[in-house]
Write a protein that holds these residues in place. Sequence first.
Motif, mmCIF file in Angstrom:
data_model
loop_
_atom_site.group_PDB
_atom_site.id
_atom_site.type_symbol
_atom_site.label_atom_id
_atom_site.label_comp_id
_atom_site.label_asym_id
_atom_site.label_seq_id
_atom_site.Cartn_x
_atom_site.Cartn_y
_atom_site.Cartn_z
ATOM 1 N N ILE A 170 0.866 -1.174 0.000
ATOM 2 C CA ILE A 170 0.000 0.000 0.000
ATOM 3 C C ILE A 170 0.905 1.227 0.000
ATOM 4 O O ILE A 170 1.729 1.405 0.904
ATOM 5 N N ALA A 171 0.742 2.062 -1.007
ATOM 6 C CA ALA A 171 1.603 3.235 -1.157
ATOM 7 C C ALA A 171 1.169 4.370 -0.236
ATOM 8 O O ALA A 171 0.010 4.784 -0.246
ATOM 9 N N ASP A 172 2.086 4.845 0.552
ATOM 10 C CA ASP A 172 1.949 6.060 1.363
ATOM 11 C C ASP A 172 0.634 6.226 2.121
ATOM 12 O O ASP A 172 -0.057 7.243 1.953
ATOM 13 N N PRO A 173 0.258 5.287 2.997
ATOM 14 C CA PRO A 173 -0.953 5.527 3.792
ATOM 15 C C PRO A 173 -0.707 6.670 4.785
ATOM 16 O O PRO A 173 0.417 6.864 5.249
ATOM 17 N N GLY A 174 -1.742 7.411 5.106
ATOM 18 C CA GLY A 174 -1.629 8.523 6.052
ATOM 19 C C GLY A 174 -1.462 8.060 7.489
ATOM 20 O O GLY A 174 -0.977 8.799 8.339
ATOM 21 N N TRP A 175 -1.884 6.837 7.756
ATOM 22 C CA TRP A 175 -1.784 6.262 9.099
ATOM 23 C C TRP A 175 -1.896 4.746 8.981
ATOM 24 O O TRP A 175 -2.335 4.238 7.950
ATOM 25 N N ILE A 176 -1.490 4.051 10.032
ATOM 26 C CA ILE A 176 -1.797 2.635 10.208
ATOM 27 C C ILE A 176 -2.225 2.485 11.661
ATOM 28 O O ILE A 176 -1.998 3.383 12.481
ATOM 29 N N ALA A 177 -2.853 1.367 11.987
ATOM 30 C CA ALA A 177 -3.244 1.115 13.379
ATOM 31 C C ALA A 177 -2.715 -0.256 13.766
ATOM 32 O O ALA A 177 -3.022 -1.252 13.111
ATOM 33 N N VAL A 178 -1.897 -0.304 14.788
ATOM 34 C CA VAL A 178 -1.272 -1.545 15.232
ATOM 35 C C VAL A 178 -2.155 -2.237 16.271
ATOM 36 O O VAL A 178 -2.714 -1.593 17.165
ATOM 37 N N ALA A 179 -2.314 -3.556 16.131
ATOM 38 C CA ALA A 179 -3.113 -4.338 17.077
ATOM 39 C C ALA A 179 -2.441 -4.319 18.443
ATOM 40 O O ALA A 179 -1.252 -4.630 18.572
ATOM 41 N N MET A 180 -3.205 -3.947 19.462
ATOM 42 C CA MET A 180 -2.667 -3.827 20.819
ATOM 43 C C MET A 180 -3.299 -4.805 21.813
ATOM 44 O O MET A 180 -2.681 -5.196 22.781
ATOM 45 N N ARG A 181 -4.555 -5.168 21.567
ATOM 46 C CA ARG A 181 -5.266 -5.999 22.536
ATOM 47 C C ARG A 181 -6.289 -6.834 21.794
ATOM 48 O O ARG A 181 -6.976 -6.352 20.900
ATOM 49 N N LEU A 182 -6.379 -8.099 22.166
ATOM 50 C CA LEU A 182 -7.392 -8.989 21.613
ATOM 51 C C LEU A 182 -8.418 -9.270 22.691
ATOM 52 O O LEU A 182 -8.079 -9.718 23.786
ATOM 53 N N VAL A 183 -9.680 -8.972 22.401
ATOM 54 C CA VAL A 183 -10.771 -9.256 23.337
ATOM 55 C C VAL A 183 -11.548 -10.420 22.757
ATOM 56 O O VAL A 183 -12.066 -10.338 21.650
ATOM 57 N N ARG A 184 -11.610 -11.501 23.524
ATOM 58 C CA ARG A 184 -12.240 -12.722 23.039
ATOM 59 C C ARG A 184 -13.142 -13.297 24.129
ATOM 60 O O ARG A 184 -12.717 -13.507 25.257
ATOM 61 N N GLU A 185 -14.389 -13.542 23.759
ATOM 62 C CA GLU A 185 -15.301 -14.220 24.682
ATOM 63 C C GLU A 185 -14.928 -15.696 24.730
ATOM 64 O O GLU A 185 -14.583 -16.286 23.713
ATOM 65 N N LEU A 186 -14.999 -16.282 25.880
ATOM 66 C CA LEU A 186 -14.705 -17.719 26.022
ATOM 67 C C LEU A 186 -15.972 -18.529 25.985
ATOM 68 O O LEU A 186 -17.033 -18.089 26.243
#
Length: 186
Positions: A170-186
């Motif tokens: 992807i050429a020159d995106p203005g931002w990215i968002a990095v995964a920080m937390r996974l919320v998962r129901e058990l």
Amino acid sequence: MITAIREVRRAKGLTLEDVARRCVPPTTAQTIGRLETGTRTVSVGWLNRIAAALGVEAGDLVTLPDRADLPVTAILDGRGVHAPRRTTTVPPPQVAPGQIAVTVAGGIGDYRAGDVIWCAMLAPENFATALNRDVLVPQPAGRFAFGRLTGCEGSVTVLPPGTGTQPLAIADPGWIAVAMRLVREL
């Protein structure tokens, strides 16, 4: 109750000794330090004395948490499950500025349907901090790419989750968002 004595004192450029001298009656820098760190309980009287010494309202020195922390009842590790050696708590997840979420509608790779992935947005100069982590990348026309960030020089290269996928550039995106937390129901 959490105190902000240290933060207010530092913001005003004062030392522990300065605050101790300004208290009426004066006290010691060691006492102020203990009150700041919580090794000595801050009574209403102390709170009022320190607030006056700092030139602020007593309410400016305390914050009451909106949510209660969760008590840790057990610890799970390689030895099994056991009780903690001391009383401890963990804070519940709280949204921070610049966070966004990705919901998983169908299982793919390590993700299951129903998962929620909390992400922190990054500006281009910080893309390298997310290398080898899962990221969300905006694309033209309101589309997105999601996967492992494998490169960020010139364009951003993402390897989508799942088997047999091909890297996307992807050429020159203005931002990215990095995964920080996974919320998962058990």
